[in-house]
Write an enzyme that holds these catalytic residues in place. Structure first.
Site, PDB file in Angstrom:
ATOM      1  N   ILE A 193       0.809  -1.154  -0.077  1.00 14.23           N
ATOM      2  CA  ILE A 193       0.010   0.134  -0.190  1.00 14.23           C
ATOM      3  C   ILE A 193       0.879   1.099  -0.002  1.00 14.23           C
ATOM      4  O   ILE A 193       0.158   2.274  -0.280  1.00 14.23           O
ATOM      5  CB  ILE A 193      -1.040   0.140   1.187  1.00 14.23           C
ATOM      6  CG1 ILE A 193      -0.269   0.184   2.436  1.00 14.23           C
ATOM      7  CG2 ILE A 193      -1.993  -1.102   1.051  1.00 14.23           C
ATOM      8  CD1 ILE A 193      -0.984   0.609   3.761  1.00 14.23           C
ATOM      9  N   ASP A 194       2.271   0.942   0.418  1.00 14.47           N
ATOM     10  CA  ASP A 194       2.936   2.225   0.484  1.00 14.47           C
ATOM     11  C   ASP A 194       3.306   2.763  -0.803  1.00 14.47           C
ATOM     12  O   ASP A 194       3.851   3.974  -0.911  1.00 14.47           O
ATOM     13  CB  ASP A 194       4.226   1.977   1.301  1.00 14.47           C
ATOM     14  CG  ASP A 194       4.070   1.830   2.587  1.00 14.47           C
ATOM     15  OD1 ASP A 194       3.152   1.798   3.190  1.00 14.47           O
ATOM     16  OD2 ASP A 194       4.925   1.445   3.425  1.00 14.47           O
ATOM     17  N   VAL A 228      -7.002  -0.013   8.904  1.00 13.57           N
ATOM     18  CA  VAL A 228      -8.151   0.386   8.123  1.00 13.57           C
ATOM     19  C   VAL A 228      -7.680   0.530   6.646  1.00 13.57           C
ATOM     20  O   VAL A 228      -8.318   0.059   5.820  1.00 13.57           O
ATOM     21  CB  VAL A 228      -8.788   1.576   8.845  1.00 13.57           C
ATOM     22  CG1 VAL A 228     -10.155   2.150   7.767  1.00 13.57           C
ATOM     23  CG2 VAL A 228      -9.495   1.254  10.061  1.00 13.57           C
ATOM     24  N   ARG A 276      -5.437  -0.761   5.011  1.00 18.21           N
ATOM     25  CA  ARG A 276      -5.299  -2.036   4.269  1.00 18.21           C
ATOM     26  C   ARG A 276      -6.378  -3.184   4.296  1.00 18.21           C
ATOM     27  O   ARG A 276      -6.193  -4.114   3.693  1.00 18.21           O
ATOM     28  CB  ARG A 276      -4.237  -2.802   5.355  1.00 18.21           C
ATOM     29  CG  ARG A 276      -2.783  -2.132   4.948  1.00 18.21           C
ATOM     30  CD  ARG A 276      -1.481  -3.030   5.165  1.00 18.21           C
ATOM     31  NE  ARG A 276      -1.526  -4.260   5.872  1.00 18.21           N
ATOM     32  CZ  ARG A 276      -0.530  -4.496   6.887  1.00 18.21           C
ATOM     33  NH1 ARG A 276       0.408  -3.588   7.054  1.00 18.21           N
ATOM     34  NH2 ARG A 276      -0.580  -5.493   7.635  1.00 18.21           N
TER      35      ARG A 276
HETATM   36  O1  F6P Z   1       4.442  -2.705   4.521  1.00 16.53           O
HETATM   37  C1  F6P Z   1       3.465  -1.960   4.426  1.00 16.53           C
HETATM   38  C2  F6P Z   1       2.715  -1.314   5.808  1.00 16.53           C
HETATM   39  O2  F6P Z   1       1.348  -1.123   5.615  1.00 16.53           O
HETATM   40  C3  F6P Z   1       3.751  -0.077   6.285  1.00 16.53           C
HETATM   41  O3  F6P Z   1       3.020   0.923   5.755  1.00 16.53           O
HETATM   42  C4  F6P Z   1       3.520  -0.010   7.596  1.00 16.53           C
HETATM   43  O4  F6P Z   1       4.650   0.582   8.514  1.00 16.53           O
HETATM   44  C5  F6P Z   1       3.360  -1.744   8.040  1.00 16.53           C
HETATM   45  O5  F6P Z   1       3.126  -2.323   6.812  1.00 16.53           O
HETATM   46  C6  F6P Z   1       2.811  -2.333   9.129  1.00 16.53           C
HETATM   47  O6  F6P Z   1       3.059  -3.498   9.311  1.00 16.53           O
HETATM   48  P1  F6P Z   1       2.282  -4.409  10.432  1.00 16.53           P
HETATM   49  O7  F6P Z   1       0.861  -4.713   9.714  1.00 16.53           O
HETATM   50  O8  F6P Z   1       3.136  -5.578  10.412  1.00 16.53           O
HETATM   51  O9  F6P Z   1       2.416  -3.842  11.633  1.00 16.53           O
END
Ligand code: F6P
Length: 345
Positions: A126-127, A276, A278
């Protein structure tokens, strides 16, 4: 031909659309069989498989998440990780692997390919910070979710004459903050690429209130103040690291809100959108992109083009070497950031 499929790293909307396209084309055009590996690299590492065929991919196009599960398992952290993976692929009768993931998952795929594993990569995050492709799927959905949240926050911020700081995802890159900030009409956008000056941020806050409007500030979770550029303590919640060495981010929104309140006397609140962004169904754009990535990934397997990653260039799907796709992060340039600055304050 029997093809293994896995999804690794943080999940994102569109993963199921890729899996569906891979299987549908693989079965229909090439008469391939598939096996699903569960939970990212943990699947081939521990021999965790699931059936994957037309029946399993029916109805999954609009579903968020991944039917295969995901994890941030890094097989290179284990002494015999590569041998275990090779042995489990052989035991499952797998001739080739499609790995769907971001910089970490595809970084592992790159190394495994160098060690003789036949793998094709599909970029996701998503980044949107993978350099090899113009866009990754999941990003558009995240931006839409953040943008809708910002729309809603404008009205409540104005009713209460408050500063609302919206913290969005983005570990190294500010793409979500920038796109959602521009589309949502934010008054300040803070991103990891450009350490912020808290005095300047407070000046924007004061200037905005002079116009009798409230402030919506969008901040990437990885943004840091100038003074704390090397002081990661500003952004960390737990200090906990994953298997790829990334610290768990979060907390900059709260820190900013209290700092702004203390310095300007204006009431400020933080809203953390978190996971949310994701979750849930992918946008039409992400379904379209993910489906095309899937179709081209299985075609690459069919062509024996191992070590390739599919990528979007303009409106074309092309193949680039996996090593190139994951080599550098795609960051927001000063010029793109300057476009948003016109609306600050
Ligand atoms: O790699 C994508 C991402 O959504 C980043 O934006 C975020 O820092 C990270 O994953 C969060 O990861 P996790 O769901 O393991 O806390």
């Amino acid at each position: 031909m029997r093809v293994g499929v896995l999804t690794g790293g943080g999940d994102c909307p569109g993963l199921n659309a890729v899996i569906r396209a891979v299987v549908r084309k693989g079965v229909k055009e090439y008469d391939y069989e598939f096996v699903g590996f569960r939970d990212g690299w943990r699947g081939p590492l521990e021999g965790l498989t699931m059936p994957l065929g037309i029946d399993q991919v029916r109805g999954i196009l609009p579903r968020g998440g991944t039917i295969l599960g995901s994890s941030r398992t890094n097989p290179f952290k284990l002494e015999d990780g590569v041998e275990q993976i090779k042995a489990n692929l052989a035991a499952a009768g797998v001739d080739a692997l499609i790995a769907i993931g971001g910089e970490d998952t595809l970084g592992v795929a790159t190394k495994l390919h160098d060690l003789g594993v036949k793998v094709v990569g599909v970029p996701k995050t998503i980044d949107n910070d993978l350099s090899g492709t113009d866009f990754t799927f999941g990003f558009d959905t995240a931006v839409n979710i953040a943008s809708e949240a910002i729309d809603r926050l404008h009205t409540t911020a104005e009713s209460h004459h408050r500063v609302l700081v919206v913290e969005v995802m983005g570990r190294h890159a500010g793409w979500i903050a920038l796109h959602a900030g521009i589309s949502g009409g934010a008054n300040v956008v803070l991103i990891p690429e450009r350490p912020f000056d808290i005095d300047e941020v407070c000046r924007y806050v004061e200037a905005r209130f002079e116009t009798k409007y409230a402030v919506i500030m969008v901040v990437s979770e990885g943004a840091v103040p100038i003074a704390a550029k090397d002081d990661s303590g500003m952004t960390l919640l737990t200090g906990e690291k994953d298997a790829f060495g990334h610290v768990r981010l979060g907390g900059i929104g709260e820190r900013l809100a209290s700092e702004i309140e203390a310095r300007t006397g204006k009431e400020a609140r933080a809203v953390v959108l978190g996971h949310v962004q994701r979750g849930g169904t992918p946008t039409a754009f992400d379904r379209w992109l993910a489906t095309r990535f899937g179709l081209h990934a299985i075609a690459a397997v069919h062509d024996g083009d191992f070590g390739a990653m599919v990528a979007l260039r303009g409106t074309d799907i092309v193949r680039v070497p996996l090593s190139e796709g994951t080599a550098t992060l795609k960051l927001v340039s000063p010029e793109e950031y300057a476009e948003a600055e016109v609306f600050f304050g």
